[in-house]
Motif scaffolding. Structure first.
Motif, short mmCIF file in Angstrom:
data_model
loop_
_atom_site.label_atom_id
_atom_site.label_comp_id
_atom_site.label_asym_id
_atom_site.label_seq_id
_atom_site.Cartn_x
_atom_site.Cartn_y
_atom_site.Cartn_z
N ASP A 185 0.84 -1.20 0.00
CA ASP A 185 0.00 0.00 0.00
C ASP A 185 0.88 1.25 0.00
O ASP A 185 0.59 2.22 -0.71
CB ASP A 185 -0.95 0.02 1.20
N ALA A 186 1.96 1.24 0.78
CA ALA A 186 2.86 2.40 0.82
C ALA A 186 3.55 2.59 -0.53
O ALA A 186 3.74 3.73 -0.98
CB ALA A 186 3.90 2.23 1.92
N VAL A 187 3.90 1.50 -1.20
CA VAL A 187 4.52 1.59 -2.53
C VAL A 187 3.53 2.22 -3.51
O VAL A 187 3.90 3.09 -4.31
CB VAL A 187 4.98 0.19 -3.02
N ILE A 188 2.28 1.81 -3.43
CA ILE A 188 1.24 2.38 -4.31
C ILE A 188 1.08 3.87 -4.05
O ILE A 188 1.05 4.68 -4.98
CB ILE A 188 -0.10 1.63 -4.12
N VAL A 189 1.00 4.25 -2.79
CA VAL A 189 0.82 5.67 -2.43
C VAL A 189 2.00 6.49 -2.94
O VAL A 189 1.82 7.57 -3.51
CB VAL A 189 0.64 5.83 -0.90
N GLU A 190 3.21 5.97 -2.77
CA GLU A 190 4.40 6.70 -3.22
C GLU A 190 4.39 6.91 -4.74
O GLU A 190 4.76 7.97 -5.23
CB GLU A 190 5.65 5.92 -2.81
N ALA A 191 3.94 5.91 -5.47
CA ALA A 191 3.98 5.98 -6.93
C ALA A 191 2.75 6.64 -7.55
O ALA A 191 2.84 7.23 -8.63
CB ALA A 191 4.15 4.58 -7.51
N HIS A 192 1.58 6.53 -6.88
CA HIS A 192 0.33 6.94 -7.53
C HIS A 192 -0.52 7.92 -6.74
O HIS A 192 -1.58 8.33 -7.21
CB HIS A 192 -0.53 5.69 -7.83
N GLY A 193 -0.13 8.25 -5.52
CA GLY A 193 -0.95 9.12 -4.68
C GLY A 193 -1.80 8.30 -3.73
O GLY A 193 -1.74 7.07 -3.72
N SER A 194 -2.59 8.97 -2.94
CA SER A 194 -3.35 8.28 -1.89
C SER A 194 -4.34 7.27 -2.48
O SER A 194 -4.87 7.47 -3.58
CB SER A 194 -4.10 9.28 -1.01
N ILE A 195 -4.55 6.20 -1.73
CA ILE A 195 -5.47 5.16 -2.16
C ILE A 195 -6.88 5.74 -2.27
O ILE A 195 -7.61 5.44 -3.22
CB ILE A 195 -5.40 3.95 -1.22
N ARG B 176 -11.52 -0.58 -9.62
CA ARG B 176 -10.92 -1.47 -10.62
C ARG B 176 -9.51 -1.01 -10.99
O ARG B 176 -8.58 -1.82 -11.07
CB ARG B 176 -11.80 -1.55 -11.86
N ALA B 177 -9.34 0.28 -11.20
CA ALA B 177 -8.01 0.82 -11.52
C ALA B 177 -7.05 0.59 -10.36
O ALA B 177 -5.88 0.22 -10.56
CB ALA B 177 -8.10 2.31 -11.84
N PHE B 178 -7.55 0.81 -9.13
CA PHE B 178 -6.70 0.56 -7.96
C PHE B 178 -6.26 -0.90 -7.92
O PHE B 178 -5.09 -1.20 -7.68
CB PHE B 178 -7.41 0.93 -6.65
N ARG B 179 -7.19 -1.82 -8.14
CA ARG B 179 -6.85 -3.25 -8.07
C ARG B 179 -5.83 -3.63 -9.14
O ARG B 179 -4.95 -4.48 -8.90
CB ARG B 179 -8.11 -4.12 -8.19
N GLU B 180 -5.90 -3.02 -10.30
CA GLU B 180 -4.91 -3.28 -11.35
C GLU B 180 -3.53 -2.81 -10.91
O GLU B 180 -2.53 -3.51 -11.11
CB GLU B 180 -5.33 -2.62 -12.66
N ILE B 181 -3.48 -1.63 -10.32
CA ILE B 181 -2.21 -1.11 -9.79
C ILE B 181 -1.70 -2.04 -8.69
O ILE B 181 -0.51 -2.36 -8.62
CB ILE B 181 -2.40 0.32 -9.24
N LEU C 271 -7.60 -11.19 -3.33
CA LEU C 271 -8.81 -11.56 -4.04
C LEU C 271 -8.54 -11.84 -5.51
O LEU C 271 -9.32 -12.51 -6.18
CB LEU C 271 -9.86 -10.45 -3.90
N ASP C 272 -7.40 -11.37 -6.01
CA ASP C 272 -7.02 -11.59 -7.40
C ASP C 272 -6.42 -12.99 -7.55
O ASP C 272 -5.50 -13.36 -6.82
CB ASP C 272 -5.99 -10.53 -7.82
N SER C 273 -6.93 -13.77 -8.50
CA SER C 273 -6.45 -15.16 -8.66
C SER C 273 -4.98 -15.21 -9.06
O SER C 273 -4.25 -16.11 -8.64
CB SER C 273 -7.31 -15.91 -9.67
N GLY C 274 -4.52 -14.25 -9.84
CA GLY C 274 -3.11 -14.21 -10.21
C GLY C 274 -2.23 -13.96 -9.00
O GLY C 274 -1.16 -14.59 -8.85
N THR C 275 -2.66 -13.07 -8.13
CA THR C 275 -1.92 -12.82 -6.89
C THR C 275 -1.93 -14.06 -6.01
O THR C 275 -0.91 -14.40 -5.41
CB THR C 275 -2.52 -11.61 -6.15
#
Length: 169
Positions: A24-34, A44-49, A76-80
């Motif tokens: 979550d911190a990596v996402i925030v650093e790269a894309h802004g707040s969740i 959906r866009a968040f889950r892709e990120i 929840l993602d089957s790939g994950t």
């Protein structure tokens, strides 16, 4: 959500003297707040990120001892799910009563808008079977300080690793 993944993960990484990654911190650093990602681009866009971020963290940690904290919905993602099947997965078990104080005062959780405790309970009910199925270790985090929970988790990991090694021999 709000069960202490980041705090307990950091504590464990410190105890083991290994790297810690909070996706979550990596996402925030790269894309802004969740919350902003949810508001502006949707879940959906968040889950892709999130899928890409988790994959990057797991791949970067391959062959090392690294503690990685995933967001509550990442599995929840089957790939994950397939990706983390080669990892030791820990489920931090909690209940609404324990997290109520954290979730009612934290407005940055987009899935908990409105009645946060009722929303948490509903989301958790959907996710719990997945958490239980994927977990190699379940740690009850309802009682104890972060340091105590870190110690209990380290002991559980050592026990799990010893049992796994015994089976492999």
């Amino acid at each position: 959500m709000a069960v202490g993944k980041s705090a307990i993960g950091q504590q464990l990484a410190q105890q083991l003297d290994v790297p810690f990654v909070d996706t979550d911190a990596v996402i925030v650093e790269a894309h802004g707040s969740i919350a902003d990602i949810f508001a502006n681009r949707g879940e959906r866009a968040f889950r892709e990120i999130e899928v890409r971020t988790v994959a990057g963290a797991v791949e970067a940690a391959e062959g090392t001892a690294t503690v990685i904290s995933l967001g509550g919905g990442a599995v929840l993602d089957s790939g994950t799910q397939q990706l983390i099947s080669c990892c030791t997965v820990v489920y931090l078990e909690c209940d609404a009563e324990t997290v109520a104080g954290r979730i009612t005062r934290n407005t940055g959780r987009p899935l908990l808008v409105g009645d946060a405790v009722a929303r948490w309970t509903a989301v958790f009910a959907e996710r719990k079977p997945v958490y239980e199925r994927l977990a190699d270790i379940t740690l009850d985090v309802r009682h104890g300080s972060v340091a105590e929970l870190g110690e209990r988790l380290e002991a559980a990991l050592r026990s799990y690793a010893a049992a796994k090694q015994e089976v492999e021999q």
